[in-house]
Design a protein around this motif. Structure first.
Motif, mmCIF file in Angstrom:
data_model
loop_
_atom_site.group_PDB
_atom_site.id
_atom_site.type_symbol
_atom_site.label_atom_id
_atom_site.label_comp_id
_atom_site.label_asym_id
_atom_site.label_seq_id
_atom_site.Cartn_x
_atom_site.Cartn_y
_atom_site.Cartn_z
ATOM 1 N N SER A 96 2.094 -5.118 2.896
ATOM 2 C CA SER A 96 2.805 -5.502 1.683
ATOM 3 C C SER A 96 2.748 -7.012 1.532
ATOM 4 O O SER A 96 2.483 -7.750 2.488
ATOM 5 N N LEU A 133 -1.491 3.339 6.717
ATOM 6 C CA LEU A 133 -2.885 3.044 7.034
ATOM 7 C C LEU A 133 -3.240 3.479 8.449
ATOM 8 O O LEU A 133 -4.316 3.175 8.945
ATOM 9 N N VAL A 189 -7.829 3.222 -0.526
ATOM 10 C CA VAL A 189 -6.595 2.466 -0.299
ATOM 11 C C VAL A 189 -5.833 2.439 -1.626
ATOM 12 O O VAL A 189 -6.313 1.890 -2.619
ATOM 13 N N ASP A 190 -4.650 3.074 -1.672
ATOM 14 C CA ASP A 190 -3.806 3.097 -2.859
ATOM 15 C C ASP A 190 -2.683 2.065 -2.712
ATOM 16 O O ASP A 190 -2.224 1.779 -1.603
ATOM 17 N N TYR A 191 -2.247 1.518 -3.845
ATOM 18 C CA TYR A 191 -1.188 0.509 -3.777
ATOM 19 C C TYR A 191 -0.305 0.584 -5.019
ATOM 20 O O TYR A 191 -0.691 1.123 -6.065
ATOM 21 N N SER A 210 -6.003 1.813 -6.977
ATOM 22 C CA SER A 210 -6.645 2.223 -5.742
ATOM 23 C C SER A 210 -8.016 1.584 -5.649
ATOM 24 O O SER A 210 -8.589 1.149 -6.649
ATOM 25 N N THR A 224 0.842 -1.192 0.000
ATOM 26 C CA THR A 224 0.000 0.000 0.000
ATOM 27 C C THR A 224 0.878 1.243 0.000
ATOM 28 O O THR A 224 1.970 1.254 0.566
#
Length: 622
Positions: free
Chosen positions: A121, A107, A149-151, A165, A103
């Motif tokens: 991860s 968080l 949530v971005d990754y 995301s 991510t």
């Protein structure tokens, strides 16, 4: 506008930096955003950049992407005090292994009530479900919102991806209760073999929010003397007297006891609940005078209005005449808002019909409610002195208005061909008190180009505060343009008045934007031996974001007198302001003149690779 890739997440900008090193270079081609992830760039020439998360390089592959699948579909709804876990499963879209997944950002700053690991991860992501992020929602207060949530990851051709995301909408609701109130209150008395005694039971919620599917679970066939007409469930229960059960007590023999009415319902959070009401009853050998108010149930009147007329009728429960009825409650000290045309009330004889009737008016000046208690005395046909009482529940209402609020607020912006912008319209009232019968009068089948809704029609039987009444919309333009989406609706406010309203949502669709480089100063004329700082600010010409900017001119071999603190310059995102600035210095040691030219490349807001340049004339004098 590529909001999925460049969004404000948890208070910080989440970006993915793709930059070359030394003389190595690579060109990128953007993949297609499937709503949960994007395919990364391919490379030609040089060595690929390192894994941004720290995993190993994967096998040469097909620039695959990551698909994020949440366990909850739609809005995650949880009642205050309850807990729900939402699992996000990450898989590759073609089954080939992806490495270096994680991510973006932290968080730790999730919205109130949400919790999860500080970071997340996975060493490898494939077609299985081994890469799962678990988040928990345990709200302590009523709320609603959306977070993202971005990754990022390294695809199976070993190239860092611009990532993807996933947006999660959530709402915390309250556990409201359905309260049952019997009228008349207190013990219900009826003469054996005499006329029937009617009892009304009014159902309301204790917070004004709507509950649904009210069903009576008590079987009255086992309670002697009690009956009711065939009654189905109330589809919705909130305030007022919209859900009322009528009972009849007609005893054939002497009896005394308590009637327990049990019921079930679904509260405003969607939870199955139950409740009960106890009604004491007894039989008598002499008839009684019964008082009833019209309108029945709760008396409602709007503030500063002409008021609600109320008629109180006195009759005997068996039709036989009673005598000498008089009101023992004072009509000169009624509750605020109540009035009577007379200071006293009496009837020489009471039987059936409406021959003995008291007229009152409820015209409130303040927002309040309560119970008007009317006590009376009479003599029954056997010559026995008796008393009775009537409770009239009342409340003051307001001419409240419905407020329609669109989210996101302001103009809705979207880029042609780059996914869908979700929009919701929440209907509330301006005073938090319940309104009813909301109905959208605009057709959802004839929305402007690019707009759609998952609902074919839209209505709310009851609404007040919170997000229980919400219309979902989506904007996915196929061509550039702008306009205003206008939605009209009708409803009944809490004073029972029919009203209408409208909400206007401005929108714009953009296509390809350009990055403009602005030097400051724009040209230089300085003395040899002096030193002048120069900044080059990169912005977009439409304020929408572009990405992956890199200066392609060699900053280590600038013209004589020019220097830069950076040997390479990149910005992962460019829009407005001064967040992307290149710092230069012109410090000539000898006279001369010329033009400093810098070239650069970037990806515009539709994902198209573009180039640009900036020129700075300069002169050094003795």
């Amino acid at each position: 506008m590529r909001q999925a890739h460049y969004s404000m997440l948890l208070g910080v900008w989440v970006v993915v930096v793709l930059a070359g090193c030394g003389s190595s270079s690579y060109s990128s081609s953007r993949g297609t955003d499937n709503g949960s992830g994007t395919s990364g760039p391919t490379t030609t020439g040089g060595n690929p950049p390192a894994n941004p998360i720290g995993g190993t390089r994967g096998p040469t592959g097909s620039n695959n992407g990551v698909v994020a699948t949440p366990s909850a579909v739609g809005i995650v709804t949880v009642a205050v005090g309850a807990t729900r876990t939402v699992s996000i499963t990450f898989t590759s879209n073609d089954g080939n292994a992806i490495s270096g997944f994680g991510t973006s950002g932290t968080l730790a700053g999730l919205p109130a009530g949400w919790s999860g690991p500080a970071g997340f991860s996975c060493a490898a992501v494939s077609a299985g479900s081994g890469c799962i992020l678990n988040l928990t929602y345990a709200p302590t207060a009523v709320a609603a919102g959306t977070f993202t949530v971005d990754y990022v990851f390294v695809d199976n051709s070993s190239m860092p991806s611009t990532g993807g995301s996933l947006s999660i909408a959530y709402a915390a609701t309250a556990h409201d209760n359905i309260v049952a109130v019997a009228s008349p209150s207190g013990e219900i008395n009826a003469v054996v073999g005499g006329s029937n005694r009617s009892v009304s039971v009014n159902f309301i919620t204790d917070d004004g929010n709507a509950a649904t599917d009210l069903t009576l679970t008590t079987d009255l066939t086992g309670v002697p003397g009690w009956s009711m007409p065939a009654a189905g469930p109330c589809a919705i229960v909130s305030t007022g007297s919209g859900c009322q059960l009528l009972l009849t007590f007609a005893p054939a023999a002497a009896a005394r006891g308590i009637l327990t009415l049990n019921y079930s319902y679904i509260d405003s959070s969607g939870t199955a609940r139950s409740g009960g009401l106890n009604i004491p009853y007894s039989t008598t050998s002499h008839d009684s005078v019964v008082a009833s108010a019209a309108p029945a149930g709760e008396i409602n009147a709007a503030l500063n209005s002409a008021g609600q007329a109320v008629a109180v009728s006195f009759t005997t429960d068996d039709g036989k005449p009673a005598a000498d009825l008089y009101l023992t409650s004072s009509l000169t000290v009624l509750p605020a808002g109540w009035s009577s045309a007379t200071n006293g009330f009496s009837c020489a004889s009471v039987g059936s019909g409406n021959g003995c009737q008291l007229h009152l008016t409820y015209a409130p000046l303040i927002l309040a409610g309560g119970t008007l208690v009317l006590n009376y005395a009479f003599t029954d046909p056997a010559g026995v002195a008796k008393t009775g009482s009537l409770n009239v529940v009342y409340t003051a209402t307001t001419n409240d208005n419905s407020v329609a609020t669109a989210a996101p607020t302001g103009q809705i912006n979207a880029v042609v061909g780059l996914g869908t912008q979700s929009v919701s319209v929440t209907f509330t009232t301006d005073d938090g008190r319940a309104a009813t019968a909301l109905q959208l009068t605009s057709s959802l089948a004839t929305l402007p180009a690019g707009w759609s809704s998952t609902a074919s029609s839209f209505s709310c039987s009851g609404f007040g505060s919170g997000s229980a009444c919400q219309l979902p919309l989506a904007y996915a333009p196929a061509a550039a343009g702008n306009g205003t989406l206008m939605l009209s609706y009708s409803y009944a406010n809490n004073a029972g008045e029919s009203k209408t309203g409208a909400v206007n949502i401005a929108y714009q669709a953009t296509t390809d934007d350009n990055i403009v480089a602005t030097p400051n100063p724009g040209s230089l004329a300085v003395s040899a031996g002096s030193s002048t700082p120069v900044t080059v600010t990169f912005t977009t010409d439409d304020s929408n974001p572009a990405g992956n900017l890199s200066v392609t001119s060699a900053l280590g071999s600038l013209p004589s007198g020019w220097s830069s603190t950076a040997t390479a310059f990149t910005c992962s995102m460019v829009s407005t302001g001064s967040t992307c600035v290149l710092n230069l210095t012109y410090a000539p040691l000898a006279t001369g003149s010329g033009t400093l030219s810098l070239t650069y490349r970037y990806d515009d807001d539709s994902g198209t690779a573009k180039t640009g340049s900036v020129s700075i004339p300069f002169t050094a004098t003795p």
